[in-house]
Design a protein around this motif. Structure first.
Motif, PDB file in Angstrom:
ATOM      1  N   ALA A 148       0.834  -1.201   0.000  1.00 22.25           N
ATOM      2  CA  ALA A 148       0.000   0.000   0.000  1.00 22.25           C
ATOM      3  C   ALA A 148       0.872   1.255   0.000  1.00 22.25           C
ATOM      4  O   ALA A 148       0.562   2.243  -0.681  1.00 22.25           O
ATOM      5  N   ASP A 151       2.229   1.683  -3.495  1.00 23.28           N
ATOM      6  CA  ASP A 151       1.207   2.168  -4.428  1.00 23.28           C
ATOM      7  C   ASP A 151       1.044   3.685  -4.305  1.00 23.28           C
ATOM      8  O   ASP A 151       0.868   4.376  -5.314  1.00 23.28           O
ATOM      9  N   ARG A 152       1.113   4.201  -3.092  1.00 26.51           N
ATOM     10  CA  ARG A 152       0.982   5.638  -2.904  1.00 26.51           C
ATOM     11  C   ARG A 152       2.249   6.372  -3.331  1.00 26.51           C
ATOM     12  O   ARG A 152       2.179   7.498  -3.846  1.00 26.51           O
ATOM     13  N   GLN A 155       2.308   7.451  -6.901  1.00 26.32           N
ATOM     14  CA  GLN A 155       1.457   8.590  -7.277  1.00 26.32           C
ATOM     15  C   GLN A 155       2.093   9.940  -6.949  1.00 26.32           C
ATOM     16  O   GLN A 155       1.534  10.978  -7.273  1.00 26.32           O
ATOM     17  N   LEU A 267       5.526   9.239   3.701  1.00 24.08           N
ATOM     18  CA  LEU A 267       4.811   7.970   3.800  1.00 24.08           C
ATOM     19  C   LEU A 267       5.525   7.111   4.829  1.00 24.08           C
ATOM     20  O   LEU A 267       6.713   6.833   4.675  1.00 24.08           O
ATOM     21  N   GLU A 320      -4.102  10.691   5.161  1.00 25.21           N
ATOM     22  CA  GLU A 320      -4.712   9.357   5.217  1.00 25.21           C
ATOM     23  C   GLU A 320      -4.038   8.505   6.279  1.00 25.21           C
ATOM     24  O   GLU A 320      -2.819   8.591   6.481  1.00 25.21           O
ATOM     25  N   TRP A 322      -4.266   4.354   6.979  1.00 23.03           N
ATOM     26  CA  TRP A 322      -4.824   3.124   6.396  1.00 23.03           C
ATOM     27  C   TRP A 322      -4.165   1.911   7.043  1.00 23.03           C
ATOM     28  O   TRP A 322      -2.963   1.945   7.300  1.00 23.03           O
ATOM     29  N   HIS A 338      -0.016   8.828   5.502  1.00 20.60           N
ATOM     30  CA  HIS A 338       0.347   9.634   4.330  1.00 20.60           C
ATOM     31  C   HIS A 338       0.131  11.100   4.686  1.00 20.60           C
ATOM     32  O   HIS A 338      -0.989  11.518   4.967  1.00 20.60           O
TER      33      HIS A 338
END
Length: 342
Positions: A148, A151-152, A155, A267, A320, A322, A338
């Motif tokens: 995860a 993945d961030r 971006q 992150l 965020e 998560w 994040h």
């Protein structure tokens, strides 16, 4: 997985109880405070916080009753069935070596708490410590959090076409591996750092063929600019289960914020609560060195709300957390955060 996790936690509570009962640190029908328990056990001063966290965990599970600062057994659990550890660790995705190592640590817990020898010494006996710690990070929960995070990271936009990434406390490279795979098509300047040359050397051997890689030592507790990380130069800072090692968290978060450009991303993954299994295992590595100042407080990990406040106070906006508390993955107590610099 959550069933196996719950079973492992219950087994670990049984381990705590067994140590306290068999050493007579907290006998049946006797009231003692935490200081008396540690004194009776012979706990080294640097590990006293671990036993205090045991008492909190046992109380939270309803196994201890309280009267002021003193505790006594309400109903001690049955002796833990250590033979179940291979099955439970296997269900959680760990390699078989972790069950063997945890069993060995449990058998030595009183001596480890008394500092008759250290967990680091025990890990070294198990072979390459980087491989040992890599096995500790190799499980379904951590792998999902790392993916995860990766993945961030994919971006995040670069300020000038080349994504500048700083990884803190890279350790055995589990987070690194996932992020590099996600950024494979990206032009990047990726700096892997850790406080130990043991890990930077292992990372160099593992990732040296990746384009744009640099490797170096970095201490979270010292000025980043004094260690070659100039202010405002990073697009992304990554930390996989590393920030709890900061001795002065506001200072370290301030250094991270200073290293990021405005709008740059942070992150990081962290545990947000004690895990009973780790309190009888890897948490011993969180105790300070014998000649270092004692921990200022017992809790090694902060709740998500506390992280939000700490980030706000040091120039970040938390976007965020998560997984959310209602999601099944949340049972493991790990979270991905994040944030961006504002």
């Amino acid at each position: 997985m959550n069933t196996a996790l719950n079973e492992l936690e219950q087994l670990s509570l049984g381990v705590m109880a067994q140590v306290l009962l068999h050493t007579q640190a907290l006998p049946l029908q006797v009231w003692r405070n935490a200081e008396q328990v540690n004194q009776a056990l012979g706990t080294a001063a640097r590990h006293a916080w671990v036993v205090r966290r045991w008492l909190v965990a046992l109380g939270g599970a309803g196994l201890l009753r309280e009267a002021g600062e003193r505790v006594a057994w309400r109903t001690p659990p049955p002796d833990p069935q250590l033979g179940e550890l291979p099955r439970l660790y296997g269900a959680l995705g760990f390699p078989a070596s972790m069950a063997r190592l945890h069993t060995q640590v449990i058998e030595c817990l009183p001596d480890l708490l008394r500092d008759q020898f250290t967990l680091t010494h025990l890990l070294m006996l198990g072979g390459d410590p980087v491989k040992v710690l890599s096995a500790y990070q190799h499980n379904h929960f951590t792998a999902t959090i790392n993916q995860a995070l990766a993945d961030r990271a994919r971006q995040i936009s670069a300020a000038d076409g080349q994504l500048r990434v700083l990884e803190l406390g890279g350790g055995a490279g589990g987070t690194t591996d996932a992020v590099l795979a996600a950024l494979q098509a990206c032009e990047k300047d990726y700096r892997f750092t850790d406080i130990s040359s043991l890990f930077t050397g292992a990372a160099h051997r593992q990732f040296r063929l990746e384009t744009g890689m640099q490797f170096g030592l970095l201490d979270l507790n010292r000025s980043f600019s004094g260690q070659g990380i100039l202010p405002g130069t990073q697009d992304l800072v990554i930390a996989g289960n590393a920030l709890h090692n900061a001795r002065d968290l506001p200072y370290s978060l301030g250094q991270i914020r200073s290293s990021l450009r405005d709008g740059g991303a942070l992150l990081f993954s962290e545990s947000i609560a004690d895990n009973p299994a780790m309190l009888t295992f890897m948490h011993l590595l969180l105790s300070p060195a014998a000649d270092a100042p004692l921990r200022p407080h017992d809790e090694a990990f902060m709740a998500a709300d506390a992280w939000d406040l700490a980030l706000q106070a040091t120039g970040f906006e938390l976007l965020e957390v998560w997984p959310r508390a209602c999601e099944p993955l949340a049972a493991a107590g790990q979270r991905l955060f994040h944030a961006i610099g504002v």
